[in-house]
Structure formats: C-alpha cells, structure tokens
Design a protein around this motif. Sequence first.
Motif, PDB file in Angstrom:
ATOM      1  N   LEU A 253       5.255  81.725 -10.709  1.00 20.32           N
ATOM      2  CA  LEU A 253       4.412  82.679  -9.974  1.00 20.32           C
ATOM      3  C   LEU A 253       3.824  82.047  -8.723  1.00 20.32           C
ATOM      4  O   LEU A 253       3.270  82.729  -7.878  1.00 20.32           O
ATOM      5  N   ASN A 254       3.938  80.722  -8.637  1.00 23.86           N
ATOM      6  CA  ASN A 254       3.380  80.033  -7.468  1.00 23.86           C
ATOM      7  C   ASN A 254       4.377  79.908  -6.325  1.00 23.86           C
ATOM      8  O   ASN A 254       4.118  79.184  -5.364  1.00 23.86           O
ATOM      9  N   PHE A 255       5.529  80.598  -6.428  1.00 26.19           N
ATOM     10  CA  PHE A 255       6.470  80.554  -5.306  1.00 26.19           C
ATOM     11  C   PHE A 255       5.727  80.977  -4.023  1.00 26.19           C
ATOM     12  O   PHE A 255       5.040  82.001  -3.998  1.00 26.19           O
ATOM     13  N   GLY A 256       5.844  80.152  -3.005  1.00 28.28           N
ATOM     14  CA  GLY A 256       5.182  80.437  -1.730  1.00 28.28           C
ATOM     15  C   GLY A 256       3.728  79.990  -1.684  1.00 28.28           C
ATOM     16  O   GLY A 256       3.109  79.980  -0.622  1.00 28.28           O
ATOM     17  N   SER A 328      -3.677  67.616  -2.211  1.00 29.41           N
ATOM     18  CA  SER A 328      -4.897  67.790  -3.011  1.00 29.41           C
ATOM     19  C   SER A 328      -4.784  69.033  -3.897  1.00 29.41           C
ATOM     20  O   SER A 328      -5.741  69.412  -4.571  1.00 29.41           O
ATOM     21  N   ASP A 329      -3.593  69.655  -3.901  1.00 27.18           N
ATOM     22  CA  ASP A 329      -3.384  70.877  -4.689  1.00 27.18           C
ATOM     23  C   ASP A 329      -3.526  70.577  -6.173  1.00 27.18           C
ATOM     24  O   ASP A 329      -3.096  69.536  -6.649  1.00 27.18           O
ATOM     25  N   SER A 336       3.842  63.367  -8.619  1.00 29.97           N
ATOM     26  CA  SER A 336       4.718  64.418  -8.102  1.00 29.97           C
ATOM     27  C   SER A 336       3.993  65.762  -8.056  1.00 29.97           C
ATOM     28  O   SER A 336       2.889  65.906  -8.604  1.00 29.97           O
ATOM     29  N   LEU A 337       4.664  66.688  -7.425  1.00 31.71           N
ATOM     30  CA  LEU A 337       4.103  68.033  -7.263  1.00 31.71           C
ATOM     31  C   LEU A 337       5.216  69.013  -7.651  1.00 31.71           C
ATOM     32  O   LEU A 337       6.362  68.841  -7.223  1.00 31.71           O
ATOM     33  N   THR A 338       4.896  70.031  -8.452  1.00 28.87           N
ATOM     34  CA  THR A 338       5.931  71.012  -8.810  1.00 28.87           C
ATOM     35  C   THR A 338       6.037  72.038  -7.697  1.00 28.87           C
ATOM     36  O   THR A 338       5.046  72.689  -7.366  1.00 28.87           O
ATOM     37  N   LYS A 351      10.981  72.459  -9.253  1.00 28.94           N
ATOM     38  CA  LYS A 351      11.474  71.115  -8.934  1.00 28.94           C
ATOM     39  C   LYS A 351      10.280  70.188  -8.781  1.00 28.94           C
ATOM     40  O   LYS A 351       9.314  70.529  -8.094  1.00 28.94           O
ATOM     41  N   GLU A 352      10.398  69.030  -9.413  1.00 25.92           N
ATOM     42  CA  GLU A 352       9.360  68.013  -9.235  1.00 25.92           C
ATOM     43  C   GLU A 352       9.651  67.284  -7.927  1.00 25.92           C
ATOM     44  O   GLU A 352      10.713  66.682  -7.775  1.00 25.92           O
TER      45      GLU A 352
END
Length: 369
Positions: A253-256, A328-329, A336-338, A351-352
């Motif tokens: 749901l966090n696409f974008g 900082s998200d 890593s960040l997804t 994707k990580e």
Amino acid sequence: MKTITVKASKTYDILIDGISSDGVAHECVSLLDKAGSVIRKTSGGYTAAIVTDDILASLYEKRLKDSLEKNGYRVVSFVFPHGESSKNTDTFLSLISFLAQEKLSRSDIVIALGGGVTGDITGFAASSYLRGCRFVQIPTTLLAAVDSSVGGKTAVNIPAGKNLLGSFYQPDVVLCDTSLLSTLPADVFKDGCAEVIKYGIIADYKIADRSLFESLAQTPINTQLEEVIAKCVEIKRDIVMKDEFDNADRKLLNFGHTVGHAIESLSEYGISHGQAVAIGMVIESRAAVRLGLCKEQCLQDILEMLTLYGLPVSTTFKVDEITSICLSDKKRDGKSLTMIFPVEIGKCVLKEIPVDELENVIRLGLEEI
Ligand code: GLY
C-alpha cells in the motif's frame, strides 16, 4: 448499500452508501443521517464525542449530532483548525484533555468526522485515552474513504517526521457516505484519485469485466464513486487481513509513498499527500523500468493515467534532498529500506534497497528516460 467486512484483530464492517430513499415520500436520507442508529447497534455507550475540523463542522456536524441525539446519545464536539499542520501532538493532547473533561468512559464513543488528518488524530486518541475507547470513522474525503479510514493505522506527525507517533487501532465501524464527497474542493478530490490509481497499479481486481486500472481510464472516478470506493476498500481489506501490522504484504500500500512522503515533507506540506504520492509513483516506476523490473509501457500507462486525473508527475527537488528524508522514513529497517516497484499494471513487488544504494535508485527514478 455495500457492506465490506474486515476480519482483523477486531471484526468490523465498512458501510458504503450515498443518498437513498428512507421509505417516506419525498424524503431522502443518507448514511450520515443514519449514523446514530448504526452506532447504537455497533458500539452502544452513553456519550458520543464528535471530532472534526472547522470546515467539516460547519457542513455536517449538526446532522451527525441530530442523528446521535435521536438515538439517545449525549453528544459533545471537539473542533480543531483544518489542515495537515493540525496533525500534531498539541491537537492530540488537547483532544485527550477534552475527552477527560467530558468524562468519557471506555465504553463511550469517539467519532472521527473528516479526512485523513481527523481520522488519524482521532484514532490515535481513541487508542490511547483510557488505554482504548470505542472508535468510529466517518470519512469525508475520497482519500480517507479508500485508504486512511480502513485498516486501523492512526498517527500524528512530530518534528522528526510524518506519522512517527501512532498505533494500530481498528474502529467499531466505518460509515462511508459518498454524498459527503460532493462538497470536496477539486484538488482534495484529486488527492483521493491518486490513491485510487495506486490501487489499480498494485492489484488486479475487476470492476464488472474490466480491471480497476482500465476502468479508471474509461470511466471517470466521480461517475462510478461507490463501485470504485468499494473495490479499493476490498483490495485494502484483503491486504490488511493478511498483514494487519505491516510486516509484509501491507507494505504494498506504500507504493509511491516512500518518495511521496519525502516530497510532501520537503515542500513543508505545500504539496498535498495525493499529489506527492502521484509524483512518488512516477519516480518509483521509472526506477523500476531502469532496474529492469518492468517495461517502459507500464511507466507510460501510469504517467498517462495520472495526467488524465490532473495529477503532477515530476518534481524539482533534488536526489540528495529526497534521499536524506527517505532515510529517516519509518519504513527503514536497519541497513535497508523496503521499496515497492511495479512489475506490471496490477502487480507490484517489495524490494529491500540497501541504504547505500538508495540514492542511486532515486536518481534512476528522477532522470527522464
Ligand atoms: N496507508 C497505508 C496503510 O494503511 O497501510
């Protein structure tokens, strides 16, 4: 009326309806006017606290109050100035103090009447006041109807970032009265269109025999509002039921949103959430093309759809500015960040991205092909 049931840590219904005949000649009522009787059944209680902003208070507070009073509630109202700048700990604490002054008990009800800001602050207050009291959502924007009122995420912003203080707290019921969306300013409606388009990109659900995405291209959202809201809510419901606490699939749901939140924050909220998500979807999709995850046509289809709905598709913020905010998200997980990338319309993957590769990914997304 459409009813969509969410079975998460709590089971509850999302009711979607506009104006309907109530059986009395020449008289029409909408879901807002029936709120009191629905809430009486789902939540019981003695006092109902309406939480809303100054604009919505002048439009709809009286109708909600009347409906609640008719159904035996003592009604109190907490009204705050509209806008994202109110979504902070000051408003949250004032609301908590108000609930305490009005002596609400755990079995009383806090009702969010408004968009995402109202729903998020109210939900967080309902989850923390007395360690949790009853909570109802009445979304009044398209964005809140398809996204923020569903699935139990609540939050306020703090100086360190957007939505960094919050909880998961499911409502007793969500009442989505589509007739309330008719008073939305065009830009606010467009914000919701960005989230609707997102659903068409992340999932391949059908409206009649067409995919949601195709249907948005062929039929304007405002002319198929109930169907579109119900479809988006079904998509979100199915995702939330698989992963209520946002450890895996819910991240779709966090696409974008990874890049979108950075743009929103860099603009000091001058660029609205929906507009920022639209730009974020373009940047993340362009990066996906350049990483070999999806075809150029997918990016073109997304660009065309966002343009059709009058949403922005580019930004003047620089790669280093966006990267530093993304780091900082709250979606960052250690090193890593997804991120969410489309592989085709109707399907996205998680994707990580290692922290030290993030800047390059965002650069790929920013550079026009
Ligand atoms: N708005 C994203 C979510 O509810 O997970």
